[in-house]
Motif scaffolding. Structure first.
Motif, PDB file in Angstrom:
ATOM      1  N   PRO A  12      -8.129   3.927   2.743  1.00 41.82           N
ATOM      2  CA  PRO A  12      -8.134   3.314   1.409  1.00 41.82           C
ATOM      3  C   PRO A  12      -8.513   1.836   1.390  1.00 41.82           C
ATOM      4  O   PRO A  12      -7.794   0.992   0.855  1.00 41.82           O
ATOM      5  CB  PRO A  12      -6.692   3.531   0.931  1.00 41.82           C
ATOM      6  CG  PRO A  12      -5.892   3.550   2.183  1.00 41.82           C
ATOM      7  CD  PRO A  12      -6.766   4.214   3.213  1.00 41.82           C
TER       8      PRO A  12
ATOM      9  N   LYS B 183      -6.060   8.514  -4.831  1.00 41.27           N
ATOM     10  CA  LYS B 183      -6.660   7.256  -4.408  1.00 41.27           C
ATOM     11  C   LYS B 183      -7.256   7.387  -3.012  1.00 41.27           C
ATOM     12  O   LYS B 183      -8.366   6.896  -2.756  1.00 41.27           O
ATOM     13  CB  LYS B 183      -5.600   6.142  -4.417  1.00 41.27           C
ATOM     14  CG  LYS B 183      -6.167   4.750  -4.158  1.00 41.27           C
ATOM     15  CD  LYS B 183      -7.120   4.329  -5.272  1.00 41.27           C
ATOM     16  CE  LYS B 183      -7.635   2.918  -5.060  1.00 41.27           C
ATOM     17  NZ  LYS B 183      -8.576   2.508  -6.129  1.00 41.27           N
TER      18      LYS B 183
ATOM     19  N   ILE C 260       0.240   3.967  -2.895  1.00 45.65           N
ATOM     20  CA  ILE C 260      -0.887   4.840  -2.569  1.00 45.65           C
ATOM     21  C   ILE C 260      -0.642   6.274  -3.030  1.00 45.65           C
ATOM     22  O   ILE C 260       0.483   6.774  -2.964  1.00 45.65           O
ATOM     23  CB  ILE C 260      -1.181   4.797  -1.042  1.00 45.65           C
ATOM     24  CG1 ILE C 260      -2.518   5.469  -0.734  1.00 45.65           C
ATOM     25  CG2 ILE C 260      -0.048   5.428  -0.247  1.00 45.65           C
ATOM     26  CD1 ILE C 260      -3.710   4.745  -1.263  1.00 45.65           C
TER      27      ILE C 260
ATOM     28  N   LEU D 188       0.824  -1.211   0.000  1.00 44.24           N
ATOM     29  CA  LEU D 188       0.000   0.000   0.000  1.00 44.24           C
ATOM     30  C   LEU D 188       0.857   1.258   0.000  1.00 44.24           C
ATOM     31  O   LEU D 188       0.646   2.166  -0.806  1.00 44.24           O
ATOM     32  CB  LEU D 188      -0.943  -0.008   1.208  1.00 44.24           C
ATOM     33  CG  LEU D 188      -1.821   1.243   1.355  1.00 44.24           C
ATOM     34  CD1 LEU D 188      -2.818   1.336   0.205  1.00 44.24           C
ATOM     35  CD2 LEU D 188      -2.541   1.254   2.693  1.00 44.24           C
TER      36      LEU D 188
END
Length: 425
Positions: free
Chosen positions: A204, A194, A190, A186
């Motif tokens: 997320p 997002k 990321i 992640l």
């Protein structure tokens, strides 16, 4: 004090219900393209009134650059950034609530400010209000523009917990997210876009985000509040940043994060979960850094010298969180910031007034039931200010070093000492 940084210096001003809030930024490199359009996106992400889960205060937080630029180019002189307070309601704090002007609000700064200064703002917490962070976010947009253009630095934060709902809950297998492959993937990918797909909570993960939203709504409906954690990652940060011993980069990051209103905790890399791991597992072995193509090295608008700044080594794991000995090693820097429940709630509270008489306080005003979603850009802001200040310190050192006979050479200290003693270059 209201000033942060030594080389990239930011001074914020303004109270929650004053005419305006903002900042003065000194030390901005000249020649940087900069307009309000570069600053406004983060201001909009921080602004109140974004959803039913935040304060309903209706502020557009439009930023104006008052000085330090000409024709959209920075001049090297101080930059003033101003945001008008358009939706002030000081009456909410002066008789608008039951006994609100007779009692210091529990866990707020009313009493401590009065003890320190002998006087306090009559409304909204004054400088202790989260509205003070507008100046920080505005200044950080300037820093981020430089960091992105010159070094390709990326800073992304997101909500990782609200109350007892966690994005990556600690487990026996993964006592810290630093060992969790899902977490590592992640933070490698990321983006802010997002993160903002998961409004209003900014977690997320669709399922976890929904649970967090329900938790915040539950406390809001009970006129209560709840805390949580923001996680932040800094990618492409140059190696060599940080000033040992007392200004290690994790120390300045901790300083910056704990200066944000409502913060109560900071941990970097493996954090407290790493305390459960043996050194044989926690240590980060070095490996040869992957080769970087010219396109990758000079991507994201980075300068032509970015490739030469790439470290030759990297680490196989990253329990250190990108910092070793207080100095960045080129790996991702990641950390958590814990926020307490907002102090001002709508429930009646038994407390003691300024006149030492016990009584009931029923606070009035527009407040977030949970600050986490709006704290995300503030955490990003303070991270940018720390990196920018450290980068300017290191740039000054490298510039001075480049004028010496050894120039930019990097060799072991023993060999360097021998060569210097022999007059060799």
């Amino acid at each position: 004090m209201s000033t942060f940084g030594q080389y990239f210096r930011v001074t914020t001003y303004g109270e929650s219900h004053g005419r305006s809030v903002g900042c003065i930024v000194d030390g901005v490199p000249p020649g940087l393209q900069l307009t309000e359009a570069d600053v406004q996106p983060q201001m909009t992400r921080r602004r109140p009134g974004q959803s039913a889960l935040t304060t309903p205060r209706d502020e557009k937080d439009r930023v104006a650059i008052e000085s330090g630029t000409e024709n959209g180019i920075t001049l090297g002189s101080p930059i003033a950034l101003r945001v008008l307070n358009e939706d002030q309601r000081p009456k909410d704090y002066g008789g608008g609530g039951k006994n609100i002007d007779a009692f210091p609000r529990p866990s707020h700064a009313d009493w401590t400010y009065l003890e320190k200064y002998g006087v306090k703002s009559s409304s909204g917490g004054g400088r202790s209000s989260a509205r003070e962070t507008i100046g920080r976010v505005a200044a950080s947009a300037v820093a981020e523009k430089y960091l992105r253009v010159a070094h390709g630095v990326e800073i992304v934060a997101f909500t990782s917990s609200v109350g007892s709902e966690f994005l990556f809950p600690p487990t026996r297998q993964y006592p810290t997210a630093a060992n969790n492959p899902a977490f590592l993937e992640l933070i490698d990918t990321i983006t802010r876009d997002k993160v903002d797909e998961f409004l209003p909570v900014r977690c997320p993960d669709k399922a976890v985000c929904k649970k967090m939203e329900e938790v915040i709504a539950e406390y809001r409906d009970k006129q209560d509040s709840i805390g949580g954690v923001v996680t932040c990652v800094i990618r492409n940060c140059p190696s060599g940043l940080g000033e040992p011993c007392f200004d290690k980069l994790e120390a300045t990051l901790a300083h910056a994060m704990l200066s944000i209103p409502a913060t109560k905790g900071f941990e970097i890399g493996s954090g407290f979960g790493g305390c459960e791991m043996p050194g044989s597992v926690h240590n980060d072995p070095f490996v040869k850094a992957p080769t970087v193509t010219p396109a990758e090295a000079h991507g994201a608008g980075a300068s032509e010298t970015r490739a030469s700044r790439r470290p030759r080594l990297t680490t196989k794991t990253n329990n250190s969180g990108g910092i070793q000995g207080g100095i960045t090693n080129g790996a991702h820097i990641y950390f958590n910031v814990g926020f307490k429940p907002p102090a001002t709630i709508g429930q009646a509270q038994q407390t003691t007034g300024y006149d030492e008489t016990e009584g009931t306080l029923e606070a009035k005003g527009r407040h977030d039931p949970c600050v986490i979603p709006r704290a995300v850009p503030i955490v990003e802001a303070m991270a940018a200010l720390v990196v920018m200040d450290a980068l300017m310190a290191q740039s000054a050192r490298q510039s001075a070093r480049s004028l010496l006979p050894m120039g930019e050479m990097t060799i072991p200290v023993g060999e360097s000492h021998s060569k210097l003693m022999n007059g060799s270059q």
